[in-house]
Design an enzyme around this catalytic site. Structure first.
Site, PDB file in Angstrom:
ATOM      1  N   HIS A 128      34.535  60.315  58.669  1.00  0.00           N
ATOM      2  CA  HIS A 128      35.199  59.679  58.720  1.00  0.00           C
ATOM      3  C   HIS A 128      34.681  57.472  58.779  1.00  0.00           C
ATOM      4  O   HIS A 128      34.082  57.528  59.330  1.00  0.00           O
ATOM      5  CB  HIS A 128      36.031  59.395  59.925  1.00  0.00           C
ATOM      6  CG  HIS A 128      37.208  58.752  59.999  1.00  0.00           C
ATOM      7  ND1 HIS A 128      39.216  59.651  60.253  1.00  0.00           N
ATOM      8  CD2 HIS A 128      37.595  57.528  59.710  1.00  0.00           C
ATOM      9  CE1 HIS A 128      39.445  58.418  59.843  1.00  0.00           C
ATOM     10  NE2 HIS A 128      38.921  57.056  59.566  1.00  0.00           N
ATOM     11  N   HIS A 172      35.753  54.322  55.896  1.00  0.00           N
ATOM     12  CA  HIS A 172      36.765  53.432  55.010  1.00  0.00           C
ATOM     13  C   HIS A 172      36.081  52.447  53.733  1.00  0.00           C
ATOM     14  O   HIS A 172      35.448  51.502  54.027  1.00  0.00           O
ATOM     15  CB  HIS A 172      37.403  52.644  55.410  1.00  0.00           C
ATOM     16  CG  HIS A 172      38.505  53.246  56.191  1.00  0.00           C
ATOM     17  ND1 HIS A 172      40.565  54.145  55.976  1.00  0.00           N
ATOM     18  CD2 HIS A 172      38.946  54.459  57.579  1.00  0.00           C
ATOM     19  CE1 HIS A 172      40.712  54.654  57.109  1.00  0.00           C
ATOM     20  NE2 HIS A 172      40.066  55.166  57.677  1.00  0.00           N
ATOM     21  N   GLN A 193      48.006  54.316  53.976  1.00  0.00           N
ATOM     22  CA  GLN A 193      47.644  53.561  54.922  1.00  0.00           C
ATOM     23  C   GLN A 193      49.010  53.292  55.726  1.00  0.00           C
ATOM     24  O   GLN A 193      48.980  52.942  56.737  1.00  0.00           O
ATOM     25  CB  GLN A 193      46.831  51.977  54.528  1.00  0.00           C
ATOM     26  CG  GLN A 193      47.000  51.191  55.678  1.00  0.00           C
ATOM     27  CD  GLN A 193      45.699  51.659  56.631  1.00  0.00           C
ATOM     28  OE1 GLN A 193      44.345  51.845  56.430  1.00  0.00           O
ATOM     29  NE2 GLN A 193      45.878  51.574  58.123  1.00  0.00           N
ATOM     30  N   HIS A 215      44.323  60.652  59.844  1.00  0.00           N
ATOM     31  CA  HIS A 215      45.025  60.133  61.095  1.00  0.00           C
ATOM     32  C   HIS A 215      45.541  60.297  61.727  1.00  0.00           C
ATOM     33  O   HIS A 215      46.883  60.613  61.366  1.00  0.00           O
ATOM     34  CB  HIS A 215      44.620  57.813  60.804  1.00  0.00           C
ATOM     35  CG  HIS A 215      43.718  57.865  59.626  1.00  0.00           C
ATOM     36  ND1 HIS A 215      43.393  57.899  58.793  1.00  0.00           N
ATOM     37  CD2 HIS A 215      42.665  56.565  60.381  1.00  0.00           C
ATOM     38  CE1 HIS A 215      42.098  57.974  58.603  1.00  0.00           C
ATOM     39  NE2 HIS A 215      42.309  56.509  59.664  1.00  0.00           N
ATOM     40  N   GLU A 240      46.601  58.162  66.388  1.00  0.00           N
ATOM     41  CA  GLU A 240      45.691  56.864  66.799  1.00  0.00           C
ATOM     42  C   GLU A 240      46.033  55.735  67.635  1.00  0.00           C
ATOM     43  O   GLU A 240      46.302  55.002  67.476  1.00  0.00           O
ATOM     44  CB  GLU A 240      44.844  56.463  65.507  1.00  0.00           C
ATOM     45  CG  GLU A 240      43.426  54.929  65.923  1.00  0.00           C
ATOM     46  CD  GLU A 240      43.148  54.921  65.007  1.00  0.00           C
ATOM     47  OE1 GLU A 240      43.885  54.595  63.202  1.00  0.00           O
ATOM     48  OE2 GLU A 240      42.399  53.735  65.217  1.00  0.00           O
ATOM     49  N   ASP A 259      34.364  55.086  60.655  1.00  0.00           N
ATOM     50  CA  ASP A 259      35.447  54.725  60.641  1.00  0.00           C
ATOM     51  C   ASP A 259      35.011  53.365  60.183  1.00  0.00           C
ATOM     52  O   ASP A 259      35.620  53.291  58.902  1.00  0.00           O
ATOM     53  CB  ASP A 259      36.196  54.457  61.869  1.00  0.00           C
ATOM     54  CG  ASP A 259      37.632  54.204  61.685  1.00  0.00           C
ATOM     55  OD1 ASP A 259      37.640  54.524  60.345  1.00  0.00           O
ATOM     56  OD2 ASP A 259      37.996  54.327  62.783  1.00  0.00           O
ATOM     57  N   TRP A 313      38.913  44.951  60.185  1.00  0.00           N
ATOM     58  CA  TRP A 313      39.358  46.042  61.930  1.00  0.00           C
ATOM     59  C   TRP A 313      37.960  46.113  62.655  1.00  0.00           C
ATOM     60  O   TRP A 313      38.505  46.058  63.807  1.00  0.00           O
ATOM     61  CB  TRP A 313      39.644  47.258  61.511  1.00  0.00           C
ATOM     62  CG  TRP A 313      41.028  47.617  61.156  1.00  0.00           C
ATOM     63  CD1 TRP A 313      41.816  47.768  61.226  1.00  0.00           C
ATOM     64  CD2 TRP A 313      41.244  48.075  59.039  1.00  0.00           C
ATOM     65  NE1 TRP A 313      43.059  48.136  60.467  1.00  0.00           N
ATOM     66  CE2 TRP A 313      42.512  47.725  59.187  1.00  0.00           C
ATOM     67  CE3 TRP A 313      40.158  47.948  58.017  1.00  0.00           C
ATOM     68  CZ2 TRP A 313      43.324  48.076  57.465  1.00  0.00           C
ATOM     69  CZ3 TRP A 313      40.497  47.948  56.193  1.00  0.00           C
ATOM     70  CH2 TRP A 313      42.004  47.559  56.775  1.00  0.00           C
TER      71      TRP A 313
HETATM   72 ZN   LIG Z   1      39.590  56.072  60.367  1.00  0.00          ZN
END
Ligand SMILES: [Zn+2]
Length: 433
Positions: free
Chosen positions: A57, A59, A152, A210, A213, A309, A315
């Site tokens: 997982h 990005h 997203q 996802h 979350e 992630d 983030w």
């Molecule tokens: Zn993610």
């Protein structure tokens, strides 16, 4: 005659002092004291030799963008989303490719050779998809990169979300993503799970969403995802990523949910670094951890994986492509400090993730691809403790990265002249004195 023999290797399953012989890019023998000749010999000197790390997982379209167009001042998820929204219109294919390639260089040096990346399909220009498809091709000689079409901003919530995700799949992205908890309503979230599972079934693709979350105990899209997995005949091809709401759910409800997830053979992908950083933000004290129920899910026989992630993006300002950093955090947040727990956690960043990603020829059995990592540690227990140097990384039997061992020279009277943190501090159970 072999191409290469790695001598005196300790394996993740606990066997020690074995030789691994490699021929034509595959593992040809794993035995003690192989007598045959080889083109080259590497002495692992009683260190851990492992199959590469797998990150199920990530990005990659956002990675290494930290500071663009500005820093996340509060460090919150919401400011991160706002920041990504500012950056997205400015993204170019060239810049995305350049950042992703630089990230992959780092990943190789950390022994991370298998990555599943979500690709944001919210901007209908799909410059992210174009760039990551180019990257997938460019890094193929050394990294297996899987791509997930990830809405997203919401499959239904974004203006052209449905069409853009479909187009990304048409372009060659091979996994269907989703974000049901971010749709406008619970009902839209449920509909998105159903529609995306149908899309995957029609196209013969895998699913990785996802899912839930949040800290909302009533965010129960994982239940729908498991049920739709069974209904559409997708068993073994669906992953639920994050599942943080399970942390906050009612125990009675979870006692029904986990068996359903096991029946559906849903892969679980937790992301300990990001979950502990971003969940519990609406709590004062006590603050929830937010990590999904790793111990209980493992005990129920589910395939539980850990992902990274983010690394240096809107983030998460930290990260270093190190899956042992992920494992280390998972052990703490999940309170998985027992010996067997640590072994399971090592599996969560290697074999379990390989299984969720459907990797072919992964492992240390004869016939597997000769993709190997030599670590500056004696075993997996020490590896998750130390996050040790990846001394050598091999792809198809060829060394693709080499890092010197971390050895400190000391000038202390009456004390050793040097210490190798990877070997000198291994616990010596029962041999004190
Ligand atoms: Zn993610």
């Amino acid at each position: 005659m072999f191409d290469l023999i790695l001598r005196n290797a300790n394996l993740p399953d606990g066997r020690e002092g074995l030789d691994i012989a490699i021929r034509d890019g595959r593992i040809a023998a794993v035995e003690r004291g192989i007598a045959a000749q080889a083109g080259a010999v590497i002495d692992a000197s009683g260190r851990l030799v492992s199959p590469p790390f797998c990150d199920p997982h990530f990005h990659m379209d956002a990675t290494l963008s930290l500071g663009l167009p500005r820093m996340n001042v509060s460090g919150t998820l919401l400011e991160g989303i706002a920041l990504w929204g500012e950056l997205r219109p400015l993204l170019t294919r060239e810049a995305l490719v350049e950042r992703a390639l630089r990230y992959c260089d780092l990943a190789v040096s950390q022994g991370l050779l298998f990555i599943r990346s979500h690709v944001d399909t919210s901007d209908p220009r799909l410059v992210t998809a174009e760039a990551l498809l180019e990257v997938r091709e460019k890094v193929a000689p050394y990294i297996d990169l899987q791509l997930v079409a990830f809405p997203q901003d919401g499959y239904y919530r974004a203006a052209e979300g449905v069409a853009a995700l479909t187009r990304a799949l048409d372009m060659g992205i091979e996994i269907v993503g989703g974000i049901p908890h971010f749709e406008r309503t619970m009902e839209d979230g449920r509909r998105s799970v159903e529609a995306l599972c149908r899309l995957a079934a029609e196209r013969g693709l895998r699913v990785d969403m996802h899912c839930d979350e949040s800290d909302d105990p009533l965010s129960r899209h994982i239940e729908t995802l498991a049920a739709e997995t069974i209904r559409f005949g997708l068993k073994g091809r669906v992953a639920g990523s994050h599942l943080t709401s399970m942390h906050s759910m009612d125990n009675y409800y979870v006692s029904k949910l986990i068996p359903l997830m096991a029946e559906a053979e849903v892969d679980v992908i937790a992301n300990p670094l990001i979950n502990i950083m971003l969940q519990g933000r609406h709590d004062t004290y006590p603050k929830r951890r937010g990590l999904t129920r790793v111990r209980e899910l493992m005990a129920a026989g589910l395939n539980v994986c850990f992902g990274q992630d983010c690394t240096m993006d809107p983030w998460y300002s930290m990260g270093s492509a190190d899956m042992l950093e992920v494992a280390h955090m998972g052990i703490h947040v999940g309170q998985l400090g027992g010996i067997e727990d640590k072994k399971r956690v090592y599996e969560a960043v290697t074999v379990n993730s390989a299984r969720a990603m459907g990797l072919e020829g992964y492992g240390l059995e004869v016939g597997c691809k000769a993709d190997l990592v030599v670590l500056q540690a004696a075993d997996v227990i020490e590896a998750v403790r130390l996050k040790p140097t990846r001394l050598l990384v091999l792809k198809g039997g060829k060394v693709v990265s080499e890092t010197p061992a971390r050895v400190s020279t000391l000038t202390l009277e009456g004390r050793p002249a040097s210490i190798d943190m990877g070997l000198d501090y291994r616990p010596r159970a029962g041999v004190e004195g």
